[in-house]
Structures are given as C-alpha cells and as structure tokens.
Design an enzyme around this catalytic site. Structure first.
Site, PDB file in Angstrom:
ATOM      1  CG  HIS A  79     -40.798  -8.980  -6.314  1.00 19.33           C
ATOM      2  ND1 HIS A  79     -39.534  -8.602  -6.271  1.00 19.33           N
ATOM      3  CD2 HIS A  79     -40.914  -9.640  -5.297  1.00 19.33           C
ATOM      4  CE1 HIS A  79     -38.907  -9.018  -5.171  1.00 19.33           C
ATOM      5  NE2 HIS A  79     -39.622  -9.867  -4.678  1.00 19.33           N
ATOM      6  CD  GLU A 125     -42.465 -19.490  -3.235  1.00 22.16           C
ATOM      7  OE1 GLU A 125     -41.237 -20.250  -2.911  1.00 22.16           O
ATOM      8  OE2 GLU A 125     -42.676 -18.343  -2.791  1.00 22.16           O
ATOM      9  CD  GLU A 134     -44.509 -17.920   0.266  1.00 28.36           C
ATOM     10  OE1 GLU A 134     -44.617 -16.721   0.254  1.00 28.36           O
ATOM     11  OE2 GLU A 134     -44.104 -19.002  -0.444  1.00 28.36           O
TER      12      GLU A 134
END
Lengths: 65, 340
Positions: free
Chosen positions: B137, B68, B35
């Site tokens: 995260h 992903e 990404e």
C-alpha cells in the site's frame, strides 16, 4: 437469517447443513482468538527490528540484498 | 505564479478538491469515478472528492465496485465517446490490477488507431510511506508508467501545483497519471487562482543555489526543501528543482541548472534501482560528460519492499537528513578517475 456479513452467513450455513456443529466452530474460534492474542502480545513485547533487517527476506537466501 | 497572497492557505487535499470542482463546473464532459468517491461513501477514503457528487450529481460522480481494471476500463471507454474522466485508483499499488487497461489500452489507443482516437483520462492515485501501510500500500511505481510510451506522469508537492497540474492534466488530450502523496495531503500552502494551470512538462526551480542541483518531486521534494538548513550550515548552496511532471521531464530546466552547478543529485521515494533517477542520471552524464564536477548521484529507497515496522519504514525513504548528507557529500566531491 441472511445478513451482510458473509462470514456470519457461511458460519450459519455450515451448521444448517450439518458440516460443523456450533461447539466445533466455537472451539475453532477460541483457538484462533488465542493464537491472535499470543501473536499480538509477542509483537508488543518484542523490540523493534534492527535497521539491518530492512533488506532481509527479499530473496530466498533470507540474507540482505 | 498565480499566488493570491491575501488568500487563506489550503492543503494539497483541498487544492485537488478545488481543481476538480472548478474543472467540473467549467466542463460538463468531466466525470469522476472510483471506489467510494461519491458522498454517500464519504467522498473518497480521505475526502479528496468530497462534495462533488452532491454538487454535480450521481451521473457525473460514481462510486464503483472494488475493481480497478473496471474503473480504468470504464474511464477509457467513456473518454473514447467524448467524456473526460478522472478515475481514482485509491492506492498506487492497486494500479497493478489495472495495468492491462493502462499500459495496453490507455497508453496505446492513439498510436494503434493511427491518431484517429485518443484517451483524455486522468488517473488519480495516492501512495507513500509514513502511515505504516506496509509493502502492498505504499510503493512509488512512477517509473513503470514513465517507461510506458503514451502515458504522462505528474506528482505535485504543494497545493498550488496540485491545483494547476490537475487542471492541466484534465485538459491534456492524453492519459495522465496523477500521483498524490498521502502524508503530504495536509500540508498547507498558498491557493491557486481559479483556472490556474501548471503546464505539463515544466519543472519549477523551488530554490536557487550554486553548488549542487537537487532534482526531485512529490514528498521527497518537500524533504529536500527541509534539508536546506543543514546544507547551508555545511556551506553548501543547493539549487532545488521540483520536476512536477516526471514524464515528459523538463530537460531544459534541469540542464540549465546542472550547467551552472556541475553537480546533480536525484532524489525519489521509489526504489533507487531502475528508477526515474537512472533515466535522468544517464541523460545528464551523456550531455555533460567531462563537464561534471562529480558523478551524478541518486538517492532513493533500498532494493526492498516498503516495510511495515515503523523504525524500518522511517529508514526506508529519503528524508531531509539523508538528502542533506548526500548533497553535502556530492558538493564537496571533486571529479576524479578513481571510480568514486
């Protein structure tokens, strides 16, 4: 008008198709904005959590692991 | 070591970028995908891959959709036909989306094909507490991948190792997960010479000592080095081992140290329970049973997700003070049979 913002597109479509009026959507948005402002104010006015909360709410009983 | 003492320091972020640049210059089979990795998308969310697409072209450096499973799947497929992909899964928590590709395909294709094929990919991923990024995260999930036969896992703690491990990971014929710590990206250190490699599976004795062995990697290794002053003030001389490769881990180097000190503390930012420290501790206690001066210690995060709140987040991962406290306690503990 089609723009890159999908939320804006969806908002326009709700009005175009007669599902919601401009004033209804504006009222919902104002309500959400007020809720967000209230939550932010509450968070900023609150003390930081106690370190004992580090392992709270990992499981259903809500107590420390 | 390949220390260019006259050279200007570089950050870990710059070292990874340099390793990718040098590797791609050296071998046209190396491609980069993930990404926002290409320059029109700023060369990565923090700029780790900045400049690569401008230098090597869009065919070799591709920004991908936020998908992903597709990123790792495409990397695996490309590797099967001769490419050496370096795939970025921006944050380690997002490797969960690609677990089928990593665990069932990347890690197993060599085995399931009877050695007729292999998956020479590198999966770069970043993580760590410190930015208030919250529980989805910030996780260190290295134990999951180390627990997967067929995968290798590395986690550098300084710029030179970041370079050398990246070059070695790209050269390796098997899939390697390469863990980058977010707050440590900007830590400076001596640069590596072009082409420098750190062999996978080789630890580094980051500091010699006599009383207790501290085994760590990634961010907590840096914290362990920061604990030296407090430990020395308490009269404790710690030998600090930077594992660098988590799987396969360098048993020989750790054994030699623990044979000398008789005490070992394993430190990682991941949750202590069921972690890498458990594997190392069990191995050490099997090997050194009766010779240890104290039970092997582990220091990691509590059994909870990473909290968002800053004070809680700061209390979550082991820092220099907690590492020093644990090492001093271990170093001053005599072997006993009272269960402590």
């Amino acid at each position: 008008m089609i723009v890159a913002d999908l939320l804006a597109n969806f908002r326009a479509r709700l009005i175009d198709e007669g599902i919601a009026s401009e004033s209804e959507l504006a009222a919902i948005e104002a309500d959400i904005e007020a809720q967000l402002d209230e939550a932010v104010d509450f968070a900023l006015a609150s003390p930081f959590p106690d370190l004992g909360e580090l392992t709270r709410d990992v499981y259903a009983n809500g107590e420390n692991a | 070591m390949s220390d260019q003492s006259d050279a200007a320091p570089v950050t870990i972020l710059q070292a990874i970028n340099a390793a990718l640049n040098d590797a791609m210059e050296f071998d046209e089979a190396i491609i980069v995908l993930g990404e926002d990795v290409a320059d029109p998308e700023e060369g990565g969310v923090l700029g780790v891959t900045k400049g690569l697409s401008s230098r090597f072209g869009d065919d070799r450096v591709r920004s991908t959709p936020i998908a992903e499973q597709a990123i790792v799947g495409a990397a695996i497929g490309a590797s099967l036909v001769g490419y050496k992909p370096v795939a970025e899964i921006m944050l380690m928590n997002f490797t969960t989306v690609a677990m089928d590709m990593i665990v069932n395909h990347a890690a197993k294709l060599r085995f399931m094909s009877g050695g007729q094929t292999n998956v020479p990919i590198v999966i770069r991923t970043m993580t760590g507490t410190g930015f208030g990024s919250g529980g989805q995260h910030s996780d260190y999930l290295e134990a999951w991948f180390a627990h997967t036969p067929g995968m290798k896992v590395v986690a550098p703690s300084n710029p030179m190792d970041a370079y050398g491990l990246m070059r070695a990971a790209i050269d390796d014929p098997d899939p390697v997960l390469y863990i980058e710590n977010l707050p440590a990206y900007w830590i400076p250190g001596p640069p590596a010479e072009k082409g420098f490699t750190v062999p996978l599976g080789k630890a580094l004795v980051a500091k010699e000592g006599a009383d207790v062995t501290i085994v760590s990697y990634s961010r907590t290794l840096i914290e362990a080095l920061g604990a030296v002053e407090q430990m020395e003030a308490a009269g404790v001389s710690a030998e600090i081992i930077d594992l660098r490769t988590i799987s396969p881990w360098d048993e020989e180097t750790v054994y030699a140290s623990v044979a000398k000190t008789g005490r070992c503390l394993i430190v990682h930012e991941a949750v202590t329970a069921f972690g890498v420290g458990a594997e190392i501790a069990a191995t050490l206690q099997s090997r050194f049973f009766g010779k240890l001066k104290a039970p092997v210690g582990r220091l990691g995060a509590p059994y909870a997700p990473v909290p968002f709140s800053k004070p809680l987040e700061s209390a979550y991962a082991p820092d220099s003070r907690r590492i020093a406290d644990a090492a001093i306690a271990l170093a001053t503990k005599e072997h006993s049979t009272d269960g402590n």
